[in-house]
Each structure stands twice: as structure tokens, then as C-alpha cells.
Scaffold this motif. Structure first.
Motif, short mmCIF file in Angstrom:
data_model
loop_
_atom_site.label_atom_id
_atom_site.label_comp_id
_atom_site.label_asym_id
_atom_site.label_seq_id
_atom_site.Cartn_x
_atom_site.Cartn_y
_atom_site.Cartn_z
N GLU A 159 0.83 -1.21 0.00
CA GLU A 159 0.00 0.00 0.00
C GLU A 159 0.86 1.26 0.00
OE1 GLU A 159 -3.25 0.55 -0.34
OE2 GLU A 159 -3.42 -1.59 -0.79
N ARG A 160 1.94 1.26 0.76
CA ARG A 160 2.80 2.44 0.82
C ARG A 160 3.51 2.66 -0.52
NH1 ARG A 160 6.00 2.74 6.50
NH2 ARG A 160 6.61 4.75 5.56
N LEU A 161 3.96 1.57 -1.15
CA LEU A 161 4.59 1.71 -2.46
C LEU A 161 3.59 2.21 -3.50
CD1 LEU A 161 6.78 -1.52 -2.51
CD2 LEU A 161 7.61 0.83 -2.38
N LYS A 162 2.37 1.70 -3.44
CA LYS A 162 1.33 2.15 -4.37
C LYS A 162 1.04 3.63 -4.17
CE LYS A 162 -3.45 1.21 -5.79
NZ LYS A 162 -4.66 0.35 -5.53
N ALA A 163 0.95 4.05 -2.91
CA ALA A 163 0.67 5.46 -2.61
C ALA A 163 1.81 6.36 -3.07
CB ALA A 163 0.43 5.63 -1.11
N LEU A 164 3.01 5.82 -3.11
CA LEU A 164 4.17 6.60 -3.55
C LEU A 164 4.35 6.61 -5.06
CD1 LEU A 164 6.74 5.60 -0.79
CD2 LEU A 164 5.79 7.89 -1.17
#
Length: 708
Positions: A236-241
Motif C-alpha cells: 500500500e505504501r509503495l502504491k501510494a508513492l
């Protein structure tokens, strides 16, 4: 903006280790850059994102732009392994068939060392009060002998709720033949305990062998509540970035799997990092010109040995992690406690020991200056001059020679009555014997002659031990990748997706009623249908979707099976494939012996575009050392003033003769006296070993030693 030398799209491989998080970036033209960032054991996600930020900053891009240009992000993590080793998993409940409550603890009475009768078994992951019997029974052919009693499932759910179980494993007798009772019990538990992880054995390990199936299912339930949330959070954090593609994970089988598919089987990640070395072996095989490779990947705590025969790595379906048995497809990796952080000691009988205990990243070797006081292999290499004092990995660690000398003097040299240098040389000699034995176990004990293979030295510490190990083996050559220190992270960028399927069969090979080619073809077809569905969901069709068939076979009356890859369903072809493997392993076959099929196996592979070896412009001059320093060669020669080269400026077709030290960005190479090194067209190192067929080369004094 950004680095004009790099061209999108990018591939990223990230390997989280105990000390460093390694990141490898491969651009659209095959240019490779490697980065190391300190790991964050308390929150591995922060360590991964710090490595991503470091890479993005180094090429002049903001993280969102960097990730938006990334077509492949593959991750290898030790979180599943560490959860098991550190006993930090979930509180697990277990549902078993009535009468089989204690199968998990009985363990078939297996002992890894049959001569060691005193070593206790590891702690059972599910205590008896949480192992609850359920009224139900399947026959071996899948027919129902006793219907499932849902009331007993509800009663068990009440106990689990009262005891605070966070996960439940379900393993009923003969569920591999008919999973209906396990599925119904799972549905009931999910209705009654909606916030509890539920794992069923017929999905995780649908194989004959009650103990192995139960152990695998319990381990999966034990690690899931910690592993899956971590992976989902990272994704999720990679997607948000800005990452546009789904995060991929490396499994124990050496293949990648999407984050969406790993949720139900996180136990398949227990060899996530080391198994990625398969991708590197396939890649560097192009440069060596050989499909016969044995890699020794020496890191901070261990040495992992992997054998590649004719371009394919050896596989196994049974692995043991800290005494816990898992029946999952995995790369056959032989591991010994021989790494840079391996601790050396002298026991009460005056024997020098190396391992199995390691210093870890904190406090680490004595030379790290982080509070560690016991000597390690890294400290010994520093004392012998093969490593230099000062900062490494961009200043993340600094090696202190005086602290290394003090630790060796206090714990090894003093007790043995030796000089510090002799003691350090003895430590290295013992560790290299351990590595040698590991290579022999991975090759000779499997019926392979190691001299017919090219030895590949990888890992941050592997190239320091590679020449001596090759000499001890009698191997004529050694190959050292320039990316040795990020071997597994690079392999992630060259790994295909892979899913493994298994179906128990348990019929005679020549029994036409149960094992005719038509019946086998139908059974494989059912497995293949499921496999193709998964590959299609992940975007692999046509020639990008490959299936490989195999069998687990044995002679009637034998306990253990042998995995055999064979595409045919004709008995004669299957027999020939089995006998070829059996002959290699044991040196004989039974003439017209009765063969039993235990399992059918199918590997579904989603083929990614393989990375190609990029040619580097050849040298225009001879290599010139940037300095010289005193380096211990062996007991006869002692310390010799040795040239030291900067590996980052060495170019193809340059040659040099040892002794020599080459300092690379992620590793250090020690070239022995008389060894001839050349830089390959791809910029890696090929070493012709001097006196490869001679007697074992001694690097230290004659000591009484013990390989603990």
C-alpha cells in the motif's frame, strides 16, 4: 531530470537482510546499479523505503517519479523466517481428527542427528490445550467414514476465543483425498471467529504424510498474522508513492508471486531471500558459458550453497527451519553457519570452534565498535589484512582493527597460546573447511562431481573465501560476479513468476486401472487448468505461460520419495526418468522394480523477459593497483606486501596474477598466489585456480579444531 545514463522502465529487486537492505536497479538497457541501506528490524518497511529513497536520490529523481517508471518491483524478506526463529508468531489453535490430537508433538520421532539422543525437540508451536479433536473421519480414498460434527467445531471456536488464539490451523486425516470437511470447518470458524486467520492443510500441503502436512499448516498459521499485514502495508505504501504495478515476492521455490496470491500461504516465503539466487545463477551462466554452476553465497551469518545442473537448480519439497518441518516446494539450498559474523571460540577442551552462533548486525563483530566483544570471521579477515580498516557501505559501518585484535587475543589466541595472526588464520581455515563440507554435501552426496562445475563466489564475504574453497575442492575455476554483494537482490530482477501444485496419487506405476496414461493425463489436466487460471490473472498467456510436470516416486516398500521431472505419462518414460535419477543418487537400480507414484506435481511459470548480459568496452591498459598492504597469504609465506586494486575501474580483458586484493563496491576479492584472474566481457571476474588438483591448501597453523 534524473540520470541521463539510465533509461526507463526500471526493474527493482530489494533483499532485506539482518544488517543491510540491498536494492538493485536495472534500467531498460540493462545498466545495473546497487545500493545498500541499513535494515530496520523493528519495522522492515522503513528499511525498504529508505533503500528506495537512496536509489531515487542517487539518480536525481523524486521517489514518486522513480517508482512511476518502475515496471517490476520484487521483494525478498526474512520476516517469515525470523518470525519462526524468534518465536514471535501468533497464538495458534489446531483442529485435528478425533484420536490424532498429539500427532504434531509425536513428530514421527524424527531426529536430525540419529546419534544425538539428548537434544530436545523444538517447542511445539501449538500447546496441547489448543490442539482440539473434531468428530469426523475420511477414508484414504476420500469417502466419508464419519460426517463432520459442526457442533464440535463450534465448541472449539469458543475455546479459541477464550484463549485469545489469533490463527487456527485445520488438519484432518486424509483431507488430501477429500477436502470437504476442512472447507466446511473453515467456513464455520470464519462465521464464528471473523477476525481469526484460518489455514487448511488441503490448500497448503495436500500430500500424504500426516505429520508433515500438519507441521506445514501450523507454521503457515503461526507466521501469517505477522507476515501478511507487513506485506500488505508495504504494498500500500509503495502504491501510494507511485508504484503502478503490484508488488511481487520471491518464494522458497525461487519464483516470484504477486502480493494478491501470497496471502493464503506465507509459509512459502521462509527461504525468500536465498532462493532468489537462482535468478542470478541463470543470468551469470550466460557470462561463464556454463550451465554447471555451484554458488556459495556467504553473508553475515551463513553460507548458502546452491547447485545448478544443465541450467536447472535442484529442488526439494521438504525443508526444516529451526527443527520445524515444512512440505513446500523449495530450491535445494544447503546452509551452514559460516558467515562474516560467525563467532569463533575455544571450548573447555581447548578446541577452536567457528559457529554456529553469530554476532548478528547488533552488536555485530568486535571490529564494528557496537559493543560486540567476541571475535568473528570478519575480525579475522581484518587482522589478516584481507579487509582494510575504515568505513564500508557508505559509512554505515566502520571496521576497527584494534578492537578486532583485542577480541581475537582474549578469546582465541590467549587460550590457545598462539599469536593473534596465527589465531586469525586458524579461524579462517576452519570456516573454509565448513564451506567445503557444505559444497560437498550439495554435490557429492547428490551424485555430482564438484570438479565438473564452476564455483560461483557470492555474498559480501564469499569472494574472500572462494579461491581457497575452489582449491580445496580441486575445482579448476572460480567465477565472481561484480554484484556478488547483492547477489540475491539482483536475482530478483531476473526471476520468473512460479506457482507449484501437487496432488497425491499413491498407485503403482504399472497399475493400468489407476495409473494409465489417460488417467494421469486427466489428473495433470485438472492441475493445469487451475495453474493456467492463475497465470492468466497475472497476465501470462501463450508462450509466456509454461507448465512443467513431475512426479514423486519410490520403489514399493521405501519410505522416502524422489522428485523426478518428466513431461510424459507413459510408464516406460516415467520409469526411465526415475531410474536415471536413482542411479545417480544411489549407484544402482532395481531391475524391473515395482515403482509407486506418490504425488503428481506441476509447476506453472510466468516467463518474464530475461535480462541480457551487457558487454562492457574492453581495457586499453593493464590494471594498476591503487595501493599495497601487508596481507597474510598462508602459513608458509606469512604476510606478503600485496597489490590492492579498485574493482570499480577494472575493465574487460584485463588480467592479473595473485596474490592480490580487489575492492569492489559490495564485496572484497582475495586472489590466492598463482591464481590467474581475468575480467570477462561483461565486467565480472573469472579466476583460474593454481594447483587446483593438489593437496588441500593450508591458510593457517596446525590447530585442533571443531566445526560446531
Amino acid at each position: 531530470m534524473g540520470n541521463p545514463m539510465l533509461v526507463a522502465p526500471f526493474r527493482i529487486g530489494v533483499d532485506v537482510g539482518g544488517t543491510f537492505t540491498d536494492l538493485v536497479l536495472v534500467d531498460g538497457r540493462g545498466t545495473v546499479q546497487a545500493y545498500k541501506s541499513p535494515s530496520v528490524p523493528s519495522n522492515p518497511t522503513d528499511g525498504v523505503l529508505a533503500a528506495v529513497e537512496l536509489a531515487a536520490r542517487s539518480i536525481g529523481l523524486a521517489v514518486p517519479e522513480f517508482l512511476s517508471k518502475t515496471e517490476l518491483f520484487v521483494h525478498g524478506s526474512t520476516v517469515a523466517t525470523n518470525t519462526l526463529l524468534e518465536k514471535k508468531g501468533a497464538k495458534v489453535g489446531l483442529l485435528t481428527t478425533e484420536g490424532f490430537r498429539d500427532s504434531l508433538e509425536i513428530r514421527r520421532s524424527i531426529r536430525e542427528n540419529v546419534w544425538d539422543h539428548r537434544k530436545p525437540f523444538p517447542e511445539v508451536l501449538v500447546p496441547r490445550y489448543l490442539r482440539l479433536p473434531i468428530a469426523e473421519r475420511m477414508e484414504h480414498d476420500g469417502t466419508v467414514r464419519q460426517p463432520l460434527d459442526l457442533a464440535s467445531v463450534a465448541a472449539a471456536a469458543k475455546v479459541f476465543a477464550e484463549e485469545g488464539a489469533a490463527a487456527v490451523a485445520i488438519c484432518f486425516l486424509h483431507s488430501y483425498a477429500n477436502p470437504a470437511h476442512e472447507i466446511a470447518a473453515r467456513e464455520e470458524l470464519q462465521r464464528l471467529l471473523p477476525n481469526v486467520w484460518v489455514t487448511i492443510s488441503s490448500e497448503i500441503a495436500p500430500i500424504i504424510g500426516e505429520y508433515e502436512r500438519t507441521s506445514t499448516t501450523v507454521v503457515n498459521a503461526y507466521v501469517a498474522p505477522r507476515v501478511v499485514p507487513y506485506l500488505e502495508s508495504l504494498a500500500e505504501r509503495l502504491k501510494a508513492l507511485g508504484l503502478p504495478r503490484k508488488l511481487l515476492m520471491i518464494q522458497s521455490n525461487g519464483g516470484a508471486i504477486s502480493i494478491d496470491e501470497i496471502g493464503h500461504s506465507p509459509a512459502s516465503l521462509v527461504l525468500s531471500g536465498p532462493a532468489a539466487g537462482v535468478g542470478s545463477l541463470k543470468f551469470f551462466g550466460q557470462d561463464t558459458g556454463s550451465e554447471q554452476l555451484i554458488s556459495i553465497e556467504v553473508g553475515g551469518t551463513s553460507c548458502d550453497v546452491t547447485l545448478m545442473q544443465r541450467g536447472a537448480v535442484s529442488m526439494t519439497d521438504q525443508i526444516v527451519v529451526d527443527g520445524y518441518h515444512l512440505n513446500i516446494p523449495a530450491v535445494d539450498i544447503h546452509t551452514v553457519g559460516a558467515g562474516g559474523g560467525t563467532i569463533a571460540s575455544v571450548d573447555g577442551a581447548g578446541l577452536l570452534n567457528a559457529g554456529p552462533e553469530g554476532a548478528g548486525s547488533m552488536p555485530g563483530p568486535a571490529s564494528y565498535g557496537r559493543g560486540g566483544e567476541r571475535p568473528t570471521v570478519t575480525d579475522a579477515q581484518l587482522v589478516l589484512g584481507r579487509l582494510k580498516p575504515g568505513p564500508y557501505a557508505g559509512g554505515a559501518i566502520t571496521l576497527d582493527l584494534e578492537k578486532a585484535r583485542q577480541a581475537i587475543q582474549q578469546h582465541v589466541a590467549g587460550p590457545l597460546g598462539l599469536g593473534i595472526e596465527d589465531a586469525a588464520a586458524g579461524i579462517i581455515q576452519l570456516v573454509e573447511q565448513n564451506i567445503l563440507h557444505a559444497v560437498e554435501q550439495a554435490s557429492l552426496e547428490k551424485g555430482y562431481n564438484p570438479r565438473a562445475f564452476t564455483l560461483v563466489a557470492a555474498g559480501g564475504a564469499g569472494p574472500l573465501h572462494g579461491p581457497s574453497t575452489a582449491r580445496l575442492l580441486g575445482s579448476p575455476s572460480l567465477y565472481v560476479p561484480r554484484l556478488a554483494g547483492v547477489f540475491c537482490a539482483f536475482g530478483m530482477c531476473n526471476s520468473d513468476l512460479r506457482h507449484d501444485y501437487v496432488r497425491s496419487w499413491l498407485h503403482g506405476l504399472d497399475d493400468e486401472a489407476t495409473s494409465s496414461p489417460e488417467l494421469l493425463e486427466h489428473a495433470f489436466g485438472q492441475l493445469q487448468e487451475s495453474a493456467v487460471d492463475v497465470l492468466t490473472r497475472e497476465g501470462f498467456t501463450g508462450d509466456k505461460a509454461v507448465v512443467q510436470r513431475g512426479y514423486d516416486l519410490r520403489y514399493f516398500g521405501q519410505q522416502w520419495t524422489i522428485p523426478v521431472e518428466c513431461a510424459s505419462t507413459e510408464p516406460a518414460s516415467v520409469r526411465a526418468a526415475f531410474e536415471q535419477v536413482y542411479q545417480r543418487l544411489f549407484g544402482y537400480v532395481q531391475d524391473n522394480g515395482a515403482i509407486e507414484i506418490v504425488n503428481l506435481r506441476l509447476a506453472a511459470i510466468g516467463k518474464l523477459d530475461a535480462l541480457e548480459i551487457a558487454k562492457v568496452p574492453p581495457a586499453v591498459s593493464e590494471p594498476v593497483p591503487h595501493s599495497h598492504r601487508s596481507v597474510w597469504i598462508d602459513r608458509e609465506k606469512g604476510f606478503v606486501e600485496t597489490p590492492v586494486y579498485d574493482g570499480t575501474i577494472l575493465t574487460p580483458r584485463q588480467h592479473l596474477t595473485g596474490p592480490a586484493v580487489i575492492e569492489e563496491a559490495t564485496t572484497t576479492i582475495f586472489v590466492g598466489p598463482g591464481d590467474k584472474l581475468r575480467i570477462t566481457d561483461a565486467g565480472n571476474y573469472h579466476v583460474e585456480i593454481a594447483h587446483a588438483a593438489s593437496a588441500p591448501h593450508s591458510t593457517g597453523p596446525a590447530l585442533v579444531m571443531s566445526a560446531a
